[in-house]
Motif scaffolding. Structure first.
Motif, PDB file in Angstrom:
ATOM      1  N   ASN A  40       0.734  -1.074  -0.036  1.00 38.37           N
ATOM      2  CA  ASN A  40       0.091  -0.039   0.002  1.00 38.37           C
ATOM      3  C   ASN A  40       0.733   1.125  -0.109  1.00 38.37           C
ATOM      4  OD1 ASN A  40      -2.673  -0.381  -0.336  1.00 38.37           O
ATOM      5  ND2 ASN A  40      -3.215  -0.641   1.689  1.00 38.37           N
ATOM      6  N   ASN A  49       2.443   2.924  -3.063  1.00 39.40           N
ATOM      7  CA  ASN A  49       1.585   3.438  -4.014  1.00 39.40           C
ATOM      8  C   ASN A  49       0.698   4.406  -3.607  1.00 39.40           C
ATOM      9  OD1 ASN A  49       2.242   1.750  -6.358  1.00 39.40           O
ATOM     10  ND2 ASN A  49       1.712   0.059  -4.929  1.00 39.40           N
ATOM     11  N   LEU A  50       0.629   4.574  -2.091  1.00 37.49           N
ATOM     12  CA  LEU A  50      -0.115   5.642  -1.496  1.00 37.49           C
ATOM     13  C   LEU A  50      -0.056   6.858  -2.221  1.00 37.49           C
ATOM     14  CD1 LEU A  50      -2.659   5.057   0.295  1.00 37.49           C
ATOM     15  CD2 LEU A  50      -1.167   6.079   2.168  1.00 37.49           C
ATOM     16  N   LYS A  90       0.016   7.727  -6.306  1.00 41.62           N
ATOM     17  CA  LYS A  90      -1.324   6.974  -6.931  1.00 41.62           C
ATOM     18  C   LYS A  90      -1.606   7.455  -8.097  1.00 41.62           C
ATOM     19  CE  LYS A  90      -4.418   6.451  -4.392  1.00 41.62           C
ATOM     20  NZ  LYS A  90      -5.361   6.527  -3.300  1.00 41.62           N
TER      21      LYS A  90
END
Lengths: 166, 978
Positions: free
Chosen positions: A151, A154-155, A158
Motif C-alpha cells: 500500500n 503506491n499511496l 497513486k
C-alpha cells in the motif's frame, strides 16, 4: 471439521462471523441470532457446551467461551474434540491479545481485516492448521507488513502513476 | 472528464472501512439510514477505475455483508476484478470477498481459473499462494478442482511448510468435489504422513480424519501408517485425530482392535491433557467396548472426570458414561450416586445428561420407584426440564410395547398424575398411550376408567389447554369402557359440564359422543334391571342373545344358570360386565367362574343407581346441556348433538310412559324404545381392538371401486371445509358407525377395526400356553391390595430430599436383581405384527461412491505392490517398507495364536492369496485406465454377490468359508498388522 466461528458481544452484535460452508446472508443472520438466543440465557460458571443440533442440524456441537463483553463460539462436527476446541478458542484469544496488546472489544470492531487474517491462519477450510499463538503472530505480522508495503509504495504517487500511464 | 473528476474526488474523500465503522458507532442518523447511504456510496465507488478506490469499497462491502448481513452477490464481478490486482493488499481484499460471497452457482467462477492458477504458481510470494489456497478451500467447484489439480499436486511437495500444509488441507475439498484427483494426489498425500514436520503431519492427519469419517472402509489399508503415528506421535492434536480415525476403523476390522487397544490405554494412562484423555476414553467406550480391561480403565478415568470441579469435564464424563451404558451398565451403576446428584445441578446440560443416564438404569424391577421420584422431581423443576423428565419417563416406559411395565394399574395412574403436573406439555404422548394401553391391555380398563373419571370431573383441568388431548382420551376411554364405571351418571354430568365449552370443537365432539355411549349403557342397564324385576325370563333372552352374538356358547349357559338364581341387582343389570366375564370364563378353567364374575362386576356399586328418576334426570340434563349446541357451527359437534338429541326424542316418550304401565306385566322387551336401545347398545358393546398398521394394506380393493374420482368431486364441493381425514371410510360393519366416528380422531394410525374375536383368541392362546403363569384372580386381588399405591400421600412431604431417596432406592433395587414380591403377573399386552418397526441399523453408505472407489483403487494398487514385493525379498525399492513390516511382525506373531482358525488358515496358504493378488495386478497393468474402473466395479459386484451368498449359507458351513471370506472381504489389509 469446524463449521463456523463466531464472535459476538453480550448484546448479540456479531463481531466476527465465519462459515466454512456457504450460507446465505439471511441464513447467517438467523444462525447468529439463534445462537445468541441460547447463549444469553445461560448462567455463568456452567459448562461451555450447547446443544447445537437444533440450530445447525445433526452431528454438530458447539462450544463457547465468555470473555468480558464477548462470546467466542465454535461450531464443529464429530471429527473434533470438544476440549480441544475450547483450547482453540483459548489460542485464538491469546493470539488476539498478543497482536493487540490487551485486546478488547474495540480492537476487534476496528480490525476487521486483521482478525480474519488471524483466523485464516489458524483455521483453514474448517481444519485446524496452527495451534501455536507465537507462530500465528509471526505469520500475521508478516502478512500485515506485506500489506502495508504494497500500500505505502503506491499511496502517495497513486494519482501520479495513473497520469503517467495515460 | 466528468467521470475522471468524480473518480479522483472519490479517491481523495473516500470513506475507509475505519470511517465506516466509526460512523456506524456514532449513529448520527440511525443505523439503517447510515448503512443504506454507505451502500449507495459503495455502489458508486466500486465501479471506479482506480484499484485503490475499488478495493476499499469492496472491503467496506465485505464488512457490511459479513457483520450486517447485506447481500453482496451483485458485486461478484468487482470481486474478480479486485482479485486480479497485482497489489497484495488489494488481492487480499478480493480473495476475502470471494470466499465470503461466492457459492457454487456464482457465474463469474468461470472467470477466475486462470487468476487462481497464476497465484498458485507464484514462486516469489508464498502469501499470495496462501490467499489463493484459502479462497479455494471455501469456493472450489468441480470445474475449479479439475483444472487446478496439477497445481495443487505440485504444492503438495512444496518446500515451504506454510504453503504445503494449506495445500494438504485443500486436498480434502478437491477430493470431495473431484474424486478423480485421487489418482493424482493420493500417493503424495500419503507420503506426507512420513514428514518430519509436525505441521505437515497434523494437516495430513486432519485430512485423513475427515476422509475416514465419511468412508472408513477405503482407508483400512493405511492402518499400519496410522498405527505408527498413534504410537510415535507426541502431538496431542495429532493423537486425537488418530484416535478418531481408529475409532472408525476398528469397527470395521475387529482384529485391528487387539493391536490398537494397548497404545490407546497407554495414552490414557500417561497423558496429562484432558482432551486427549477424554478422546481415549471415548474411543474405548465407543469402539473398543469388548476389551474388559480397557473399559475398566476408561471407567476409572470417567469417574475422575465426573468428580472434577470443571462443569465441562463433568458433562463430558456423563456423556462418555451414556455411550458406555448400553453395553456396560455396571459402569453407570458404579457411578449412580454421582449421576443422581447432578440431576439437580444448575447446568441444564449436566441435568439432561444425568437424566438420560438415570433412564438408562431403569429396568422392570425399579421402574415404579424411579418414575415416582422423577415425577416428584419434575414437580419442582423449571418447565423445560420438567417436560424433559416427563418426556423421557413416557418414552422409556412405552418402549417396546411397555416392555418394562408390569403393573399397568400403576402406570395408568402415573399417567393421570403426570397430566396434573402444572407444566406438563406432553398431552399428545399421554393421550396416545392412554388409548393404546386401553386397547392392548384388557385388565387395566377398570383403572383406566377410574383415572379418566378423575380427570374428567375436575373442572379446573379444563382451563389448561395442554391437557385437552389427555381429556379427549379420558372421555373416549370412559365412553368406550363405561361398564367399568362406578357411577355412569356422574360421567355424563362430567362430560356435559358447562366448562366444556372451553374445549376445541373436535374434542368436544368426542365428549358428546362419549356421553352418548354412557347414556346408552345406562338405559340398557335400566331396562334389563326393570325386566329382571318384572319377570325372570326376558333377560335370559337378552343375555343369551348378547352372548351368542359374541359366539360364546357357554355364555348362554351361564346366563340361564345365573338369571334365575341371582336376584341381586348388580349381577343382572350389568349385561356387559357379565358378558365380559362369560368371555373370560370361556377361556379360563371352570374353577374361576364365580370368582371371576364377582371380580369383574365389582366396579359397579352394589346399590341400585339405575332408577327411573335417575334416568329421566339424565335425559333432561342432556337435553338441557346440548340444546344450545344444535346451532353450533362445527360440523362434528352438530352431527353428534343431533344424533344424541334425536335418540332421546325417540325413546323418551316410551320411557316416561313405561312408568305408568310399570305395574302391569307388560311385555317390555317388545317396546319400540327398548329395541332401539338394545340395538345401540349392541353396536357400542363390540370391542375396539388394536389394529396392525399394515392391516389396511391386506384388505383387497374390491373390483370396480374407484375412490379417487369421488374424492376429487368431494374436494370440489367442500374444498374449504376441514374434514378429519380418517372419518369417512374404513368401517367394518354399520354397527360401528357411531363408535368409530368418535374414536377415530384419537386413533389416527389405527384406522381399521379388528373383529374382537382376534384379541380374545390371542388371550386364550396365551393362557393355554402359559397357564402356569396365570394366577387365580383371587390371589391377584390380594396382591393388588398389597401393592403400594402410586400416589402415596407419604411422598408429598419428602419431595425435598428425593435425591437421597433416589440414591437409596437405586442402592436397594439396582443391586438386588429381583424384587422379592413381584407376585403380580403382567397382564397380556396385545401385540400385532405391524407393531414392530424393525430398527434397521442400516449403515449409511459412503457418501461419495466415486471418491471411495477412487481411493480404493489407489490403495489396492499400493497393496498389490506390497504383496509382490513381499514375494520378492530382494526388491530394493521396498526395503524401507520391509523394515517397518518386520518391526511390527514380531508382536503380531504371538497375537496370531489367539486368533481363530480363520486367520490360521489364511496364513497357512498365503501363496494362494499372493498369487491371486499378483495375477490381479498383472491383469491390471494390461488394461487401459478406462477399463480399470470397469473392472473395479465388477469386483465390487462380485463381492456383493459373495457376501449375499454367504449370508444365505448355513452356520455350519460358514467356518469352511472363512478363509475365502477373509481374502474377499479384506483384500487390502496387509497381514503384518493383523
Amino acid at each position: 471439521m469446524i463449521r463456523s466461528v463466531m464472535v459476538m458481544n453480550t448484546q448479540g452484535k456479531p463481531r466476527l462471523a465465519k462459515f466454512y460452508d456457504f450460507q446465505t446472508v439471511e441464513k447467517q443472520q438467523e444462525l447468529i441470532r439463534s445462537v445468541f438466543g441460547v447463549l444469553c440465557s445461560r448462567a455463568e460458571n456452567i459448562s461451555n457446551f450447547l446443544d447445537a443440533a437444533s440450530i445447525f442440524g445433526p452431528d454438530s456441537s458447539l462450544v463457547y467461551k465468555h470473555y468480558a463483553t464477548l462470546y467466542f463460539v465454535l461450531v464443529f462436527d464429530s471429527s473434533e474434540n470438544e476440549l480441544a476446541m475450547l483450547d482453540l478458542i483459548q489460542v485464538f484469544v491469546e493470539t488476539l491479545d498478543k497482536c493487540f496488546k490487551n485486546v478488547c472489544e474495540l480492537d476487534i470492531v476496528f480490525n476487521y481485516s486483521k482478525i480474519h487474517t488471524i483466523l485464516d491462519e489458524m483455521i483453514f477450510g474448517g481444519q485446524v492448521l496452527e495451534t501455536s499463538s507465537t507462530e500465528l503472530v509471526k505469520a500475521v505480522e508478516e502478512i500485515s507488513r506485506l500489506e502495508s508495503a504494497s500500500n505505502s509504495i503506491n499511496l502517495v504517487p497513486k494519482s501520479v502513476s495513473g497520469w503517467r500511464n495515460r | 472528464m466528468a467521470s475522471t473528476t468524480s473518480s479522483i474526488m472519490d479517491t481523495l474523500f473516500q470513506r475507509t472501512l475505519e470511517d465506516l465503522i466509526k460512523g456506524l458507532r456514532l449513529q448520527l442518523i440511525g443505523e439503517s439510514a447510515f448503512i443504506s447511504k454507505a451502500l449507495e456510496e459503495i455502489r458508486r465507488e466500486i465501479k471506479s477505475t482506480d484499484p485503490h478506490t475499488k478495493s476499499n469499497a469492496l472491503q467496506k462491502l465485505s464488512y457490511l455483508s459479513s457483520l450486517h448481513h447485506f447481500d453482496m452477490s451483485w458485486a461478484a464481478f468487482h470481486v474478480v476484478e479486485v482479485m486480479s490486482s497485482s497489489r497484495f493488499s488489494h488481492k487480499k481484499i478480493g480473495y476475502h470477498a470471494a470466499s465470503l460471497s461466492f457459492s457454487d452457482s456464482t457465474p463469474v467462477l468461470l472467470l477466475i481459473t486462470n487468476q487462481l492458477r497464476k497465484d498458485l504458481t507464484n514462486p516469489n510470494n508464498e502469501f499470495e499462494v496462501s490467499l489463493a489456497l484459502e479462497c479455494l478451500s471455501r469456493i472450489a467447484t468441480t470445474d475449479l478442482c479439475r483444472d487446478l489439480t496439477p497445481e495443487i499436486f505440485t504444492l503438495l511437495s512444496s518446500t515451504k511448510i506454510f504453503v504445503r500444509k494449506k495445500a494438504i488441507a485443500l486436498v480434502l475439498r478437491v477430493f470431495e468435489k473431484y474424486p478423480d484427483a485421487v489418482k493424482v494426489c493420493f500417493k503424495r498425500l500419503v507420503e506426507n504422513l512420513d514428514s518430519t514436520d509436525p505441521h505437515i503431519v497434523s494437516a495430513v492427519v486432519g485430512v485423513f480424519c475427515e476422509l475416514t469419517s465419511n468412508d472408513p472402509k477405503s482407508y483400512l489399508p493405511l492402518a499400519p501408517e496410522f498405527y505408527r503415528i498413534l504410537v510415535d506421535s507426541k502431538n496431542n492434536w495429532v493423537l486425537i485425530k488418530m484416535l478418531k480415525i481408529f475409532a472408525k476403523l476398528v469397527l470395521l476390522e475387529p482384529r485391528l482392535s487387539k493391536r490398537v487397544v494397548e497404545p490407546v490405554c497407554e495414552h490414557m494412562r500417561r497423558t496429562g491433557a484432558k482432551s486427549l484423555m477424554f478422546e481415549c476414553v471415548r474411543t474405548v467406550v465407543s469402539s473398543l467396548s469388548e476389551h474388559e480391561q480397557a473399559v475398566k480403565l476408561a471407567v476409572v478415568k470417567i469417574r475422575e472426570l465426573l468428580l472434577d470441579d470443571d462443569p465441562n469435564l463433568k458433562y463430558l464424563g456423563l456423556n462418555a458414561l451414556s455411550i458406555v451404558a448400553p453395553k456396560h451398565l455396571w459402569a453407570v451403576l458404579e457411578n449412580k450416586e454421582v449421576v443422581i446428584k447432578w440431576l439437580s445441578d444448575e447446568d441444564p446440560n449436566i441435568k439432561r445428561e444425568s437424566l438420560r443416564l438415570v433412564m438408562a438404569m431403569v429396568s422392570e424391577n425399579n421402574v415404579v420407584e424411579i418414575c415416582r421420584v422423577l415425577v416428584n422431581y419434575a414437580l419442582k423443576s423449571d418447565p423445560e426440564f420438567c417436560n424433559e423428565i416427563l418426556g423421557s419417563v413416557l418414552s422409556t416406559c412405552s418402549r417396546n410395547l411397555y416392555e418394562i411395565v408390569n403393573d399397568f394399574d400403576w402406570y395408568v395412574s402415573l399417567l393421570g398424575e403426570m397430566s396434573r403436573i402444572l407444566h406438563c406439555q406432553q398431552g399428545d404422548e399421554i393421550e396416545n398411550q392412554l388409548i393404546d394401553i386401553s386397547m392392548r391391555v384388557r385388565d387395566v380398563r377398570p383403572e383406566l376408567v377410574r383415572v379418566g373419571r378423575d380427570l374428567l370431573i375436575d373442572p379446573a383441568l379444563l382451563s389448561n389447554h395442554f391437557l385437552y388431548r389427555i381429556l379427549s382420551a379420558a372421555a373416549w376411554v370412559s365412553g368406550e369402557y363405561v361398564e367399568f364405571s362406578r357411577n355412569p351418571f356422574e360421567l355424563i354430568e362430567a362430560l356435559l359440564q358447562p366448562r366444556t365449552n372451553l374445549l376445541p370443537p373436535s374434542i368436544r365432539a368426542i365428549y358428546i359422543q362419549s356421553a352418548f355411549k354412557v347414556l346408552i349403557f345406562c338405559l340398557h342397564s335400566y331396562l334389563l334391571q326393570r325386566e329382571s324385576t318384572a319377570s325372570s325370563y326376558p333377560d335370559t333372552l337378552a343375555l343369551s342373545e348378547l352372548a351368542s352374538k359374541r359366539e360364546m356358547p357357554e355364555g348362554s349357559d351361564l346366563a340361564t344358570f345365573k338369571a334365575p338364581s341371582h336376584s341381586e341387582q348388580d349381577e343382572v343389570f350389568n349385561p356387559r360386565v357379565s358378558n365380559q366375564s362369560s368371555e373370560e370364563l370361556s377361556v379360563g378353567n371352570g374353577g374361576d367362574r364365580t370368582i371371576n364374575h364377582g371380580q369383574t362386576s365389582t366396579p359397579v356399586t352394589s346399590e341400585n343407581i339405575f332408577t327411573y328418576e335417575a334416568v329421566v334426570n339424565q335425559l333432561n340434563l342432556i337435553e338441557l346441556a346440548l340444546g344450545p349446541l344444535t346451532g353450533s357451527h362445527d360440523v362434528e359437534i352438530l352431527e353428534r348433538v343431533r344424533n344424541l338429541l334425536c335418540f332421546i326424542e325417540l325413546i323418551k316418550g316410551e320411557i316416561l310412559e313405561s312408568l305408568v304401565q310399570k305395574e302391569e306385566n307388560l311385555n317390555s322387551a317388545e317396546m319400540k324404545s327398548s329395541k332401539i336401545i338394545k340395538l345401540m347398545s349392541d353396536a357400542f358393546s363390540e370391542e375396539l381392538g388394536p389394529v396392525s398398521v399394515s392391516a389396511q394394506e391386506r384388505v383387497p380393493i374390491p373390483e370396480g371401486l374407484v375412490l379417487k374420482e369421488n374424492l376429487n368431486d368431494l374436494e370440489m364441493i367442500c374444498g374449504d371445509i376441514q374434514l378429519p381425514s380418517s372419518i369417512s371410510f374404513s368401517l367394518v360393519s354399520t354397527h360401528y358407525e357411531e363408535g368409530v366416528g368418535a374414536s377415530l380422531p384419537d386413533l389416527q394410525s389405527k384406522e381399521e377395526l379388528e373383529p374382537p374375536s382376534e384379541a380374545t383368541s390371542l388371550l386364550a392362546e396365551h393362557r393355554k400356553r402359559h397357564g402356569l403363569y396365570y394366577l387365580t384372580s383371587e390371589k391377584n386381588d390380594i396382591v393388588a391390595n398389597d401393592y403400594p399405591p402410586a400416589n402415596d400421600p407419604k411422598l408429598q412431604d419428602d419431595q425435598n430430599n428425593d435425591t437421597e431417596d433416589l440414591v437409596k432406592l437405586t442402592e436397594q433395587l439396582l443391586v438386588s436383581k429381583k424384587r422379592p414380591n413381584q407376585a403380580k403377573p403382567r397382564p397380556v399386552v396385545v401385540k400385532l405384527d405391524g407393531d414392530f418397526v424393525p430398527v434397521s441399523a442400516k449403515r449409511p453408505g459412503p457418501k461419495d461412491d466415486s471418491l471411495s472407489g477412487a481411493v480404493q483403487e489407489v490403495l489396492l494398487g499400493n497393496d498389490t505392490r506390497t504383496s509382490t514385493s513381499r514375494s520378492n525379498p530382494s526388491d530394493k525399492s521396498s526395503s524401507k517398507r520391509k523394515g517397518k513390516e518386520k518391526l511390527i511382525t514380531d508382536p503380531s506373531s504371538e497375537l496370531n495364536e489367539n486368533l481363530g482358525d480363520a486367520e490360521k488358515l489364511d496364513h497357512e496358504n498365503p501363496s494362494s492369496r499372493r498369487s491371486k493378488h499378483r495375477t490381479h495386478g498383472k491383469e491390471r497393468r494390461h488394461k487401459s485406465p478406462g477399463k480399470i474402473r470397469e473392472e473395479r466395479e465388477e469386483n465390487g459386484q462380485k463381492e456383493k454377490k459373495k457376501s449375499s451368498h454367504r449370508h444365505a449359507r448355513h452356520k455350519t458351513r460358514q467356518r469352511a468359508d472363512v478363509p475365502l471370506n477373509v481374502v474377499s472381504e479384506t483384500p487390502v489389509i496387509p497381514d503384518f498388522l493383523l
